[in-house]
Design an enzyme around this catalytic site. Structure first.
Site, PDB file in Angstrom:
ATOM      1  N   HIS A   1      -2.815   9.161   7.993  1.00 39.45           N
ATOM      2  CA  HIS A   1      -1.695   9.079   6.885  1.00 39.45           C
ATOM      3  C   HIS A   1      -0.503   9.593   7.469  1.00 39.45           C
ATOM      4  O   HIS A   1       0.348   9.056   7.335  1.00 39.45           O
ATOM      5  CB  HIS A   1      -2.172  10.071   5.745  1.00 39.45           C
TER       6      HIS A   1
ATOM      7  N   LYS B   1     -13.498   9.526  -2.457  1.00 44.23           N
ATOM      8  CA  LYS B   1     -14.551  10.239  -3.463  1.00 44.23           C
ATOM      9  C   LYS B   1     -13.635  11.422  -4.092  1.00 44.23           C
ATOM     10  O   LYS B   1     -12.850  12.014  -3.369  1.00 44.23           O
ATOM     11  CB  LYS B   1     -15.621  10.738  -2.993  1.00 44.23           C
TER      12      LYS B   1
END
Lengths: 277, 185
Positions: free
Chosen positions: B37, B100
């Protein structure tokens, strides 16, 4: 020489232990997950629990890791007071962990805490090995591969003696704040008393405990309160947020009340082997 | 509702989904966690295409014999990527984020653009079985878990739409109810 535990025995045992722990969910954990699935009233939650159980069965059948986060292997070693060992047991356990990393394989999870540079699965202070002395000639090694997601949700607070009544709230709030992040349904290990570091160690041992022991009143009360939050499996709602709350206590300083909470994801992996001396 | 969708995803694919729907994906997914990222945000050019992409918060366990093969591939905690998501979604046309545990403060960034899909956490064994090929790997200098792995998947799921593109966030709803319950304890 008979009665002497060898380096080779320890290395072989550590590899075998890690393989078992990573690929086979303990029977008591699986039973608790099945019970949670059977009583779950929320269909999305039931789907999560069914996937978890299917995943555990598939991992065992194919001897592959249950979770890609193969965790930080934490070793608990019960050394018999009469056991005969003529090598650095901690160092040899680390060698076993390195070998297991190649053979199973395990994800290289160890990094320098600040530079974040990877050191595989061994490094200074990694993995952690905890020794206890017990009667007898044997050496019992337990491994607990601990995932990062649930470990990150753990908490420790130094209460003052007048704040005894706030302990329960702290436990429930820690689970609430964690939401879906630690892969619920979780096991909540609570360590009360001791010192700053001892409380954390007690919490870890509580998280390691089997799930089929009848809870005491305090543990049951905490479990019911946590499950009333409705966070559910994976944090998207449901009846079971925690499978079990285990509490361990130790006496502490008259002026202190340390409380530590170690969160364990549903993939509560552990395995034990006894080397006979 | 239950859907099977093919990646790359269109805006229309994303808009028809609602929080609580069940999705299975076919096609290509790319892993990206913390360090990928950071690099995606700081890079001017990247060596893969993110238009219509499904990115997967995942640090896989891979093994290389002659070719790379997955050993255990499953979702990691998405919350760690929450702060970087709004800028990432401004910069790239990502249509689905798979992970998740949910993400915090991303409802606006996802609005009419992208969905958050939750894979059951810890279920790497079944997820790995749904990976049919390793197409590419990028940025391996970040380490195995942090590299960008490009996987070919079939019937990848069950994925629950945790946050949809219409402002609905299952995690926020659950957290709100939990906070209310907490007050009554």
């Amino acid at each position: 020489m008979s009665g002497v535990i060898t380096e080779k025995q320890v290395i072989t045992a550590v590899v075998k232990l890690l393989r078992k722990a990573e690929t086979e969910l303990p029977d008591d954990v699986l039973a608790a997950l099945k019970a949670a699935r059977d009583k779950e009233s929320n269909p999305i939650a039931r789907m999560q629990l069914s996937a978890i159980i299917k995943n555990a069965d598939f991992a065992k059948e194919n001897v592959i890791p249950i979770c890609q986060d193969t965790g930080v292997p934490i070793f608990f070693v019960d050394v018999g007071c009469e056991a005969r060992i003529n090598f650095d047991l901690e160092e040899v356990i680390r060698k076993g962990a390195a070998k297991a990393t190649e053979e199973i394989p395990l994800r290289p999870n160890a990094v320098h805490p600040l530079t974040r540079e990877s050191s595989g699965n061994v490094g200074p202070g990694f993995p952690d090995v905890i020794f206890d002395f017990v009667p007898g000639k044997n050496v019992k090694i337990t491994v607990m591969p601990k995932g990062g997601g649930s470990e990150n949700m753990s908490a420790l607070r130094m209460f003052t003696p007048s704040e005894v009544d706030d302990v329960k709230r702290f436990v429930i709030e820690t689970v609430k704040n964690a939401g879906g992040m630690p892969c619920p349904p979780v096991i909540v290990g609570v360590g009360i008393g001791g010192t700053f570091d001892k409380a954390a160690r007690l919490a870890k041992k509580a998280a390691l405990r089997r799930l089929d022991k009848t809870p005491d009143g305090f543990e049951q009360e905490l479990l019911e309160a946590i499950n009333s939050l409705g966070i559910g499996p994976m944090g998207i709602g449901g009846d079971t947020t925690a499978l079990k709350v285990n509490v361990e206590c130790a006496h502490c300083h008259v002026a202190s009340l340390p409380v530590a909470i170690n969160i364990q994801c549903w993939a509560a992996r552990r395995a034990t082997v006894t080397l006979e001396g | 509702m239950e859907y099977t969708l093919k990646v790359p995803l269109s805006k229309a694919d994303v808009l028809r989904l609602r929080a609580g729907d069940v999705v299975y994906l076919d096609g290509t997914i790319l892993t990206a966690r913390d360090r990928a990222h950071e690099r995606l945000l700081s890079s001017e050019k990247i060596p893969f295409d993110l238009s219509g992409a499904a990115i997967f918060h995942c640090g896989p366990l891979m093994r290389k014999n002659k070719k790379w093969a997955p050993v255990a591939v499953g979702p990691t905690t998405s919350a760690r990527m929450s702060k970087m998501a709004p800028e990432l979604l401004k910069k790239y046309d990502i249509r689905a984020i798979i992970g998740k545990g949910g993400m915090k403060g991303v409802v606006d960034a996802l609005y009419e653009k992208c969905i958050y899909l939750a894979y059951p956490g810890g279920c790497a064994a079944i997820a790995t079985d749904q990976i049919k090929g390793v197409k590419e790997v990028h940025w391996l200098d970040l380490g195995m878990p942090e590299a960008v792995w490009v996987f070919e998947v079939e019937q990848f799921g069950p994925l629950i739409v945790g946050i949809d593109a219409h402002g609905n966030d299952l995690y926020a709803e659950v957290a709100k109810k939990a906070s209310e319950q907490m007050k009554s304890l």
